[in-house]
Structures are given as C-alpha cells and as structure tokens.
Design a protein around this motif. Structure first.
Motif, short mmCIF file in Angstrom:
data_model
loop_
_atom_site.label_atom_id
_atom_site.label_comp_id
_atom_site.label_asym_id
_atom_site.label_seq_id
_atom_site.Cartn_x
_atom_site.Cartn_y
_atom_site.Cartn_z
N ASP A 1 -12.41 -11.81 -0.64
CA ASP A 1 -12.04 -11.05 -1.90
C ASP A 1 -13.28 -10.06 -2.39
O ASP A 1 -13.09 -9.09 -2.97
CB ASP A 1 -11.64 -11.90 -3.05
CG ASP A 1 -12.53 -13.04 -3.53
OD1 ASP A 1 -13.63 -13.19 -2.94
OD2 ASP A 1 -12.46 -13.49 -4.48
N GLN B 1 -6.63 -10.78 0.45
CA GLN B 1 -7.87 -11.42 0.01
C GLN B 1 -7.92 -13.04 -0.39
O GLN B 1 -6.84 -13.28 -0.69
CB GLN B 1 -8.24 -10.70 -1.31
CG GLN B 1 -8.70 -9.28 -1.33
CD GLN B 1 -8.75 -8.73 -2.87
OE1 GLN B 1 -8.56 -9.43 -3.92
NE2 GLN B 1 -9.45 -7.52 -2.80
N PHE C 1 -5.63 -3.31 -5.31
CA PHE C 1 -7.20 -3.37 -4.88
C PHE C 1 -7.82 -4.87 -5.71
O PHE C 1 -8.75 -5.08 -5.07
CB PHE C 1 -7.85 -2.25 -5.07
CG PHE C 1 -7.41 -1.10 -4.29
CD1 PHE C 1 -7.54 -0.84 -3.12
CD2 PHE C 1 -6.88 0.00 -5.21
CE1 PHE C 1 -6.98 0.36 -2.65
CE2 PHE C 1 -6.37 1.05 -4.58
CZ PHE C 1 -6.61 1.16 -3.15
N GLN D 1 -10.41 -1.93 -14.12
CA GLN D 1 -9.19 -2.03 -13.07
C GLN D 1 -8.24 -3.20 -13.60
O GLN D 1 -8.49 -4.16 -14.09
CB GLN D 1 -9.83 -2.17 -11.85
CG GLN D 1 -10.86 -1.45 -11.09
CD GLN D 1 -11.68 -2.04 -9.91
OE1 GLN D 1 -12.89 -1.77 -9.68
NE2 GLN D 1 -10.93 -2.56 -8.90
N VAL E 1 -12.34 2.24 -4.04
CA VAL E 1 -12.56 2.08 -5.42
C VAL E 1 -13.69 1.88 -5.85
O VAL E 1 -14.30 1.05 -5.28
CB VAL E 1 -11.38 1.39 -6.23
CG1 VAL E 1 -10.06 2.04 -6.00
CG2 VAL E 1 -11.25 0.27 -5.74
N PRO F 1 -10.74 -4.57 0.48
CA PRO F 1 -10.25 -4.00 -0.82
C PRO F 1 -8.76 -4.09 -0.95
O PRO F 1 -8.29 -4.17 -2.03
CB PRO F 1 -10.52 -2.47 -0.39
CG PRO F 1 -10.27 -2.35 1.15
CD PRO F 1 -10.93 -3.67 1.72
N LEU F 2 -7.80 -4.63 -0.24
CA LEU F 2 -6.39 -4.96 -0.37
C LEU F 2 -6.23 -6.37 -0.82
O LEU F 2 -6.54 -7.39 -0.36
CB LEU F 2 -5.65 -4.72 0.73
CG LEU F 2 -6.00 -3.38 1.49
CD1 LEU F 2 -5.04 -3.22 2.70
CD2 LEU F 2 -5.25 -2.08 0.48
N ALA F 3 -5.91 -6.50 -2.10
CA ALA F 3 -5.46 -7.65 -2.89
C ALA F 3 -4.68 -8.77 -2.20
O ALA F 3 -5.24 -9.89 -2.19
CB ALA F 3 -5.00 -7.45 -4.32
N LYS G 1 -16.87 -5.71 -5.02
CA LYS G 1 -16.99 -5.77 -3.79
C LYS G 1 -18.22 -5.34 -3.21
O LYS G 1 -19.03 -4.66 -3.85
CB LYS G 1 -16.07 -4.80 -3.11
CG LYS G 1 -14.69 -4.66 -3.50
CD LYS G 1 -13.79 -6.27 -3.02
CE LYS G 1 -12.40 -5.90 -3.36
NZ LYS G 1 -12.33 -6.26 -4.79
N PRO H 1 0.98 -1.25 -0.03
CA PRO H 1 0.04 0.26 0.05
C PRO H 1 0.78 1.38 0.03
O PRO H 1 1.87 1.30 0.64
CB PRO H 1 -0.76 0.06 1.32
CG PRO H 1 -0.71 -1.43 1.42
CD PRO H 1 0.69 -2.03 1.32
#
Length: 557
Positions: A361, A370, A399, A394, A388, A365-367, A404, A253
C-alpha cells in the motif's frame, strides 16, 4: 496441477448427468497454518448449448476447499461451510490466508468448519503451467519465449474474438453457477439452509446480494429454491451484501475498457454479442492477462529466493505492455514518467522487495490491489508522487490515502524488504515523507509477504483473474433495467438472514460505511488485507477478520 486447455465444444450433456462428474485433488502448502487440509474441487456443470463454442474446461466449476484436518471428511458433516465469492479481477487463490486462518481459529474454538473459495467460470481460460513449475525463469520462458514445460507450450493470451461465449456471463449466470454448485455438492436443501454461510469480498458482496434475492426454479411462489434459503447467514469482506455497486465506487480504474453505460441493457448486450464491446475487462497497464501473470511470477521469486537480487525486470522481454506498466508503477513523479528514466531496471531490489513494490500500500497506487506487507529497507527512499501526490485531502477510493514511497538511489544499494512484523523494530529507520509524515507504522502493517507470495504463486487457482466478464459489471451497473431488475425476485432475501460485515479500516469503504451495518473494523487494513492478513498481528492479538468469521460460523444469530 490442473491444466485448463481443452478441445472446443458446442454441445453439453444434461445437467443432471454432468453434476455426477467431480474431481478432488489434494493441495500441498508450506503455509504455517496448522491443522488445515486443502483440496481443489472441480464439478462438471455445463453451460447451456446456447452459450456457444468454448473450451471444454469451461463446462466445469472449480473451488478451493479448506477444512479442519481433524474434522469430518464429508462436507455435509461439517459444523458450518463458508462459501466465498471473489471480487473483481480476483480468483480463488486470493482467499488462501483468510480461509486457513478461519478454519484454524474455529478449530481452536471447538468447531470443524469448511471454507470454499469459489473461482468464476471464466477462470477456466487461465494457464498456470509456467507458474506451477515453481521457478521464475522457467515461468518467463514458458509465457514469453515459447519454451515447453512438461511437454506443453503456452498457446498465448486469449483474444476477444475467442470469448464470444463470455458475452452471456453476467450476474444471472454467476449466481446460477453458485446455486448449481451448492446443490451438486450439498443436495439436501435443509442442510444448506442450516449450515451454509454465503458471502464474498468486494464485488463478491454484491454477487451475494443478487444470490440472496434470486429465484432458481422460475416459480416465485415456491421458496425452497430461493437464494436466501440456501444460506444460514451472509458475510461481507470490505463490501456490503447488496444489489448495487455504490458502496464500491472508485474500485474500477477509469482507463479500463468498460463500455459507456449511457447505453441501455439491450445495446450493451448486442455490443457484447457482436464483439463491438470487449467481453473481458482489462486496462492498458497492470490490469490485463499478461501483467497479472507477472504478479504471480514475482511471487515465485519471493518464495524461491526472497533475499536474492531480483533479475525479473531484466529477464522479462521488453514490450509496450510491460514497459508501460513498469513506468506507471516505478516513476517517482510525472517528469520521471514522461522521461522514462530511471526505470525499475536501474534499481537493485531483492525478490521480496520486488513483490512488495508491486503489491504494498506504500508503493502500488491502485487501492483495490493494495496490501500492507511491510516497507522498503536497505537504502534511502523518497516520496512517490505519481500518479497522485502524497498528502492533501485525498479520499479513500481508486488510489487510497497512504503515502507512497520509492527507492531513491538507482544503481545504488540492494533494497531489501522489511516484513510486516519488523516494522517499528529498534533497527527500523522509520522513513518519513518530505512533509515529515511517517510512511507507515507497526499498526498499519498486517500481512506477511511470504504468505502473500504463497497465495499468488503456490495455489492451483489464481490470486488474480485474467479474464473478468465485462457483462458481470455492466449488468450490475444497469441494475434498474428491466432485464436485471427481474432477477431480484425476493428482495426480502437481503435481510432474511443474519449478516457479518467486516471492513478494512483503510479500505474502499473507509469512513463511509452505511450506519446500520454495525461492522467489525479491521484497523489499518487495506482492501486486500481482509483476505491476506497474518494470523497474529503486531499488537499480539489474533487476526480480527478470521476471528470474526469463526465466531460468526459458530453462532450466526
């Protein structure tokens, strides 16, 4: 349970003497994977005296050892040993499912293998006493209210001024730790070369690359000590075996306290030594010791009372860190985030749904955090368009690309959790986004939420990593500096052994893997799913990551 607090020490005994000190403690698990024995191994390998004052526990290296229950008790007699380096902000506990599944799959094929999940040295700072109680309220009371557990009081999260010894925990010390552990546990170099497979997940692939290219006796002409000669092959789990972070771009991040790498290596090191730069990597929300502890506490609730209504958001004390994290994770859009209402406290969630909201997932939001553990159930959901928006063009990265969702009705129905293997069942409402896109499908769900909860809350070593050494990342980001380039003594080591690369179909490298890798693609998997996926998938087939690892262990050529 191993307790990590200890007296401070500035001096250490010699390495030869220290390596003789070893403990191995059996670990009991409720995992459904049969025929697998787990233990916690600790080997004393002191840091040099120049590292400075540190807790005594930090002069030990730890790993989780998984082996076939029907196989040999001695590691040296196993058919193969897989040694795995964790990714960024990741501990040994994260490997629990893939380790068990791989050992079990190999046994089905007639091989008795071991899987060693390594813990980084800095994980010695973590205190799992509250989590080890097995009770969510007891854990909160221990970490936040000063209440004792088994006569122990939480000393608080370690502040940067007490992490001076971590200023030197970079890539050089990390690969040295792996070498010292291997030579202590398996003294015969020929045996290591024929039986050990070296690899890792995420950043662990890059660490494996540096290990393969390293020289450990200071003499380039002698190669029995070279990293690549400690391994019969390499494996990479949603990563590549390399000496570059390029393949993992987007995994860190932007709001972490990582220093500006416009600085040179010497300036960064001086900043770490002086404390001007933080010695441990963290971010204002979710990615810091306090909030990562909350993840494990949520896992406790999912294990103890999966269908019970969660009171964790209300039982936790209110502070800036926790409230900011809750607002970031449970806001459906920017307006809700700025307003601060409704909050997670306004929704009724079961304990499983609470964990799913933190790790799935279609929610978090943080890949790189997930996993695909199912979906919300029991009430209507809406698009989560923060931080987002759903849809658009994307690209895989920080993300992720999956849509989501968030519960729609505060103070409404009790939201439950539909586990991975119930998605797509006849009673599944099949929730869709406002643009008509299904949020998920059976093919996109791969991890059992109970297995994830066990990995997070029922292991003696953490799933997450509370104190990640900043220097480990800055070293690799400064790979072209002379101080780091000198560590790549044997670049040929990167290709000296066969390599298995397994990529998550929806992970960090989705659609952009180097063409020459010939990877196994685990379709529908997210970045963490390569570690956490259930042994049998929704298509009725065996889990592909552990199946590939077991096959590679049988024949790495």
């Amino acid at each position: 349970m191993l307790l990590i607090a200890g007296a401070l020490t500035a001096a250490s005994p010699g390495a030869a003497q220290a390596r003789a000190e070893r403990t191995e403690t059996p670990v009991t698990s409720a995992s459904p994977a049969a025929g697998v024995t787990e233990s916690l191994v600790r080997v004393k390998v002191p840091l040099p005296a120049s590292a400075g004052v540190r807790p005594a526990a930090c002069d030990w290296l730890s790993y989780l050892r998984y082996r076939s229950s029907d196989g040999p008790a001695a590691s040296a007699e196993a058919d193969r040993i897989l040694v795995a380096q964790p990714g960024i902000l990741e501990g040994a506990g994260a490997f629990d499912s893939v380790a068990r599944n791989t050992v079990a799959r190999a046994a089905e094929q007639g091989s008795h293998i071991e899987f060693w999940a390594l813990d980084r040295r800095s994980n010695c700072l973590e205190d799992r006493t509250g989590i080890a109680s097995g009770d969510q309220h007891t854990a909160v009371d221990y970490y936040y209210r000063g209440k004792q557990v088994e006569g122990r009081t939480f000393a608080g999260y370690v502040t940067d001024d007490r992490l001076g010894w971590m200023a030197k925990l970079g890539i050089e010390q990390t690969v040295r730790d792996q070498y010292d552990l291997l030579t202590a546990e398996l003294p015969d170099q020929g045996l290591r070369k024929s039986k050990v497979l070296c690899g890792g997940h995420s950043l662990g692939g890059v660490i494996t690359g540096y290990f393969a290219a390293a020289d450990f006796d200071g003499d380039r002409a002698t190669t029995s000590d070279a990293g690549y000669n400690q391994c019969a092959g390499y494996f990479a789990l949603d990563t590549t075996v390399s000496t570059s972070l390029a393949d993992l771009s987007g995994s860190i991040p932007d709001d972490t306290n990582l220093p500006d790498i416009g600085l040179g290596h010497g300036a960064v090191q001086a900043g770490l030594d002086s404390g001007v730069l933080p010695r441990s990597l963290s971010a204002p929300v979710l990615l810091n010791p306090e909030t990562m502890t909350v993840l494990a506490i949520a896992g406790l609730g999912a294990l103890r009372d999966p269908g019970g209504e969660a009171d964790l958001p209300r039982y936790l004390p209110s502070n800036v860190n926790i409230e900011a994290t809750n607002r970031f994770l449970f806001s459906k859009d920017t307006a809700t985030f700025l307003k601060g209402s409704p909050t997670v406290k306004d929704f009724r969630l079961t304990n499983e749904a609470m964990l799913g909201a933190l790790m799935d997932d279609n929610s978090v939001p943080l890949a790189f955090l997930q996993s695909s553990v199912g979906f919300f159930d029991g009430g209507p959901v809406v698009d989560k368009n923060f931080p987002v928006a759903n849809g658009g063009d994307q690209q895989a990265g920080l993300f992720g690309t999956d849509y989501k969702a968030i519960p729609a009705q505060p103070n409404g129905p009790l939201y439950t959790w539909r586990n991975y293997d119930r998605v797509g069942d006849p009673d599944d409402p099949g929730h869709r986004s406002a643009d008509g896109t299904p949020f998920t499908s059976a093919a996109k769900e791969v991890t059992d939420i109970q297995e994830l909860a066990r990995s997070m809350a029922a292991q003696p070593l953490d799933f997450t990593e509370q104190y990640f050494p900043t220097k480990l990342v800055t070293d690799i980001q400064l790979a072209t500096s002379p101080q780091v380039k000198r560590l790549v003594v044997h670049p040929e080591g990167l290709t000296a052994n066969p390599t298995l690369t397994v990529l998550a179909g929806d992970g960090l490298l989705a659609g952009r893997a180097p063409a020459d890798l010939d990877p196994v693609i685990a379709e529908g998997y997210q970045h963490l799913d390569v570690l956490t996926a259930a042994p049998v998938q929704n298509n009725g087939l065996p889990e592909p990551v552990s199946t590939s690892l077991a096959g590679f262990a049988r024949n790495p050529a």
